[in-house]
Design a protein around this motif. Structure first.
Motif, PDB file in Angstrom:
ATOM      1  N   ALA A  48       0.819  -1.218   0.000  1.00 34.71           N
ATOM      2  CA  ALA A  48       0.000   0.000   0.000  1.00 34.71           C
ATOM      3  C   ALA A  48       0.850   1.264   0.000  1.00 34.71           C
ATOM      4  O   ALA A  48       0.355   2.344   0.329  1.00 34.71           O
ATOM      5  CB  ALA A  48      -0.929  -0.015   1.211  1.00 34.71           C
ATOM      6  N   ASN A  49       2.124   1.129  -0.361  1.00 35.32           N
ATOM      7  CA  ASN A  49       3.030   2.292  -0.433  1.00 35.32           C
ATOM      8  C   ASN A  49       3.038   3.091   0.868  1.00 35.32           C
ATOM      9  O   ASN A  49       2.947   4.317   0.857  1.00 35.32           O
ATOM     10  CB  ASN A  49       2.658   3.190  -1.609  1.00 35.32           C
ATOM     11  CG  ASN A  49       2.744   2.457  -2.922  1.00 35.32           C
ATOM     12  OD1 ASN A  49       3.724   1.766  -3.183  1.00 35.32           O
ATOM     13  ND2 ASN A  49       1.711   2.569  -3.732  1.00 35.32           N
ATOM     14  N   GLY A  50       3.096   2.368   1.985  1.00 34.77           N
ATOM     15  CA  GLY A  50       3.181   3.024   3.290  1.00 34.77           C
ATOM     16  C   GLY A  50       1.857   3.153   4.013  1.00 34.77           C
ATOM     17  O   GLY A  50       1.829   3.616   5.153  1.00 34.77           O
ATOM     18  N   GLY A  51       0.764   2.769   3.379  1.00 32.29           N
ATOM     19  CA  GLY A  51      -0.543   2.853   4.032  1.00 32.29           C
ATOM     20  C   GLY A  51      -0.621   1.904   5.214  1.00 32.29           C
ATOM     21  O   GLY A  51      -0.359   0.716   5.080  1.00 32.29           O
ATOM     22  N   ARG A  52      -0.952   2.441   6.404  1.00 36.80           N
ATOM     23  CA  ARG A  52      -0.952   1.646   7.623  1.00 36.80           C
ATOM     24  C   ARG A  52      -2.357   1.380   8.152  1.00 36.80           C
ATOM     25  O   ARG A  52      -2.535   0.604   9.085  1.00 36.80           O
ATOM     26  CB  ARG A  52      -0.141   2.351   8.715  1.00 36.80           C
ATOM     27  CG  ARG A  52       1.302   2.504   8.345  1.00 36.80           C
ATOM     28  CD  ARG A  52       2.101   3.241   9.411  1.00 36.80           C
ATOM     29  NE  ARG A  52       3.521   3.167   9.111  1.00 36.80           N
ATOM     30  CZ  ARG A  52       4.300   2.162   9.454  1.00 36.80           C
ATOM     31  NH1 ARG A  52       3.815   1.148  10.116  1.00 36.80           N
ATOM     32  NH2 ARG A  52       5.576   2.172   9.134  1.00 36.80           N
ATOM     33  N   THR A  53      -3.342   2.042   7.592  1.00 34.88           N
ATOM     34  CA  THR A  53      -4.708   1.877   8.088  1.00 34.88           C
ATOM     35  C   THR A  53      -5.441   0.814   7.280  1.00 34.88           C
ATOM     36  O   THR A  53      -5.083   0.518   6.144  1.00 34.88           O
ATOM     37  CB  THR A  53      -5.485   3.206   7.990  1.00 34.88           C
ATOM     38  OG1 THR A  53      -5.498   3.631   6.622  1.00 34.88           O
ATOM     39  CG2 THR A  53      -4.848   4.273   8.869  1.00 34.88           C
ATOM     40  N   VAL A  54      -6.463   0.237   7.889  1.00 36.43           N
ATOM     41  CA  VAL A  54      -7.313  -0.719   7.180  1.00 36.43           C
ATOM     42  C   VAL A  54      -8.663  -0.058   6.927  1.00 36.43           C
ATOM     43  O   VAL A  54      -9.045   0.846   7.660  1.00 36.43           O
ATOM     44  CB  VAL A  54      -7.482  -2.032   7.996  1.00 36.43           C
ATOM     45  CG1 VAL A  54      -6.208  -2.829   7.996  1.00 36.43           C
ATOM     46  CG2 VAL A  54      -7.962  -1.777   9.405  1.00 36.43           C
ATOM     47  N   PRO A  55      -9.325  -0.442   5.854  1.00 35.64           N
ATOM     48  CA  PRO A  55      -8.904  -1.456   4.904  1.00 35.64           C
ATOM     49  C   PRO A  55      -7.908  -0.910   3.884  1.00 35.64           C
ATOM     50  O   PRO A  55      -7.855   0.285   3.651  1.00 35.64           O
ATOM     51  CB  PRO A  55     -10.218  -1.823   4.196  1.00 35.64           C
ATOM     52  CG  PRO A  55     -11.003  -0.543   4.198  1.00 35.64           C
ATOM     53  CD  PRO A  55     -10.660   0.113   5.525  1.00 35.64           C
ATOM     54  N   GLN A  56      -7.150  -1.819   3.324  1.00 34.97           N
ATOM     55  CA  GLN A  56      -6.343  -1.545   2.134  1.00 34.97           C
ATOM     56  C   GLN A  56      -6.853  -2.530   1.089  1.00 34.97           C
ATOM     57  O   GLN A  56      -6.875  -3.735   1.332  1.00 34.97           O
ATOM     58  CB  GLN A  56      -4.849  -1.730   2.391  1.00 34.97           C
ATOM     59  CG  GLN A  56      -4.246  -0.698   3.325  1.00 34.97           C
ATOM     60  CD  GLN A  56      -4.243   0.712   2.752  1.00 34.97           C
ATOM     61  OE1 GLN A  56      -4.208   0.917   1.535  1.00 34.97           O
ATOM     62  NE2 GLN A  56      -4.292   1.699   3.634  1.00 34.97           N
ATOM     63  N   ILE A  57      -7.280  -2.008  -0.046  1.00 32.99           N
ATOM     64  CA  ILE A  57      -7.978  -2.806  -1.049  1.00 32.99           C
ATOM     65  C   ILE A  57      -7.156  -2.853  -2.329  1.00 32.99           C
ATOM     66  O   ILE A  57      -6.672  -1.815  -2.797  1.00 32.99           O
ATOM     67  CB  ILE A  57      -9.378  -2.201  -1.319  1.00 32.99           C
ATOM     68  CG1 ILE A  57     -10.157  -2.103  -0.017  1.00 32.99           C
ATOM     69  CG2 ILE A  57     -10.128  -3.022  -2.370  1.00 32.99           C
ATOM     70  CD1 ILE A  57     -11.307  -1.114  -0.044  1.00 32.99           C
ATOM     71  N   PHE A  58      -7.049  -4.062  -2.879  1.00 32.72           N
ATOM     72  CA  PHE A  58      -6.314  -4.286  -4.115  1.00 32.72           C
ATOM     73  C   PHE A  58      -7.211  -5.018  -5.098  1.00 32.72           C
ATOM     74  O   PHE A  58      -7.848  -6.006  -4.748  1.00 32.72           O
ATOM     75  CB  PHE A  58      -5.055  -5.124  -3.855  1.00 32.72           C
ATOM     76  CG  PHE A  58      -4.054  -4.426  -2.990  1.00 32.72           C
ATOM     77  CD1 PHE A  58      -3.025  -3.704  -3.557  1.00 32.72           C
ATOM     78  CD2 PHE A  58      -4.157  -4.469  -1.613  1.00 32.72           C
ATOM     79  CE1 PHE A  58      -2.099  -3.035  -2.766  1.00 32.72           C
ATOM     80  CE2 PHE A  58      -3.244  -3.810  -0.806  1.00 32.72           C
ATOM     81  CZ  PHE A  58      -2.208  -3.090  -1.388  1.00 32.72           C
ATOM     82  N   VAL A  59      -7.258  -4.513  -6.324  1.00 37.82           N
ATOM     83  CA  VAL A  59      -7.962  -5.184  -7.416  1.00 37.82           C
ATOM     84  C   VAL A  59      -6.877  -5.587  -8.399  1.00 37.82           C
ATOM     85  O   VAL A  59      -6.259  -4.720  -9.029  1.00 37.82           O
ATOM     86  CB  VAL A  59      -9.012  -4.264  -8.065  1.00 37.82           C
ATOM     87  CG1 VAL A  59      -9.655  -4.956  -9.257  1.00 37.82           C
ATOM     88  CG2 VAL A  59     -10.071  -3.853  -7.047  1.00 37.82           C
TER      89      VAL A  59
END
Length: 86
Positions: A48-59
Motif C-alpha cells: 500500500a506504499n506506506g498505508g498503515r490503516t485498514v482497509p487496504q484494497i487491491f484489485v
C-alpha cells in the motif's frame, strides 16, 4: 474478473462498509485480517506504499486504497470497469 484482496481488522467499520459494497456487487474477495495475522501487516504496508490503516484494497495489482477510495470509484462509475479488466 480481477482478483480482489482486502486487508482488514474485525472492529473496523470502514472494513465492514467496503466488504458490504463488494458483496452487494457480487464480488468475491480474499480477506486478510491483520489483527489476527499481524505478521501480514508489513506486507500490507509495503503493497500500500506506506498505508498503515485498514482497509487496504487491491484489485489485481492495482492499489485502490481504502473504503472512501472504493466508494469514490463506485460513484464515478469506474469500479465495474476496474473489476472487469484483465
Amino acid at each position: 474478473m480481477q482478483s480482489v484482496e482486502i486487508y482488514t481488522s474485525p472492529l473496523c467499520g470502514f472494513c465492514h462498509a467496503a466488504k458490504r459494497l463488494l458483496n452487494q456487487k457480487g464480488v468475491e474477495f480474499s480477506e486478510i485480517d491483520v489483527f489476527r495475522n499481524p505478521d501480514r501487516k508489513p506486507e500490507m504496508i509495503e503493497r500500500a506504499n506506506g498505508g498503515r490503516t485498514v482497509p487496504q484494497i487491491f484489485v489485481g495489482e492495482t492499489h485502490v486504497g481504502g473504503c472512501d477510495d472504493l466508494y469514490e470509484l463506485e460513484r464515478a462509475g469506474k469500479l465495474d470497469a476496474l473489476l472487469a479488466s484483465e
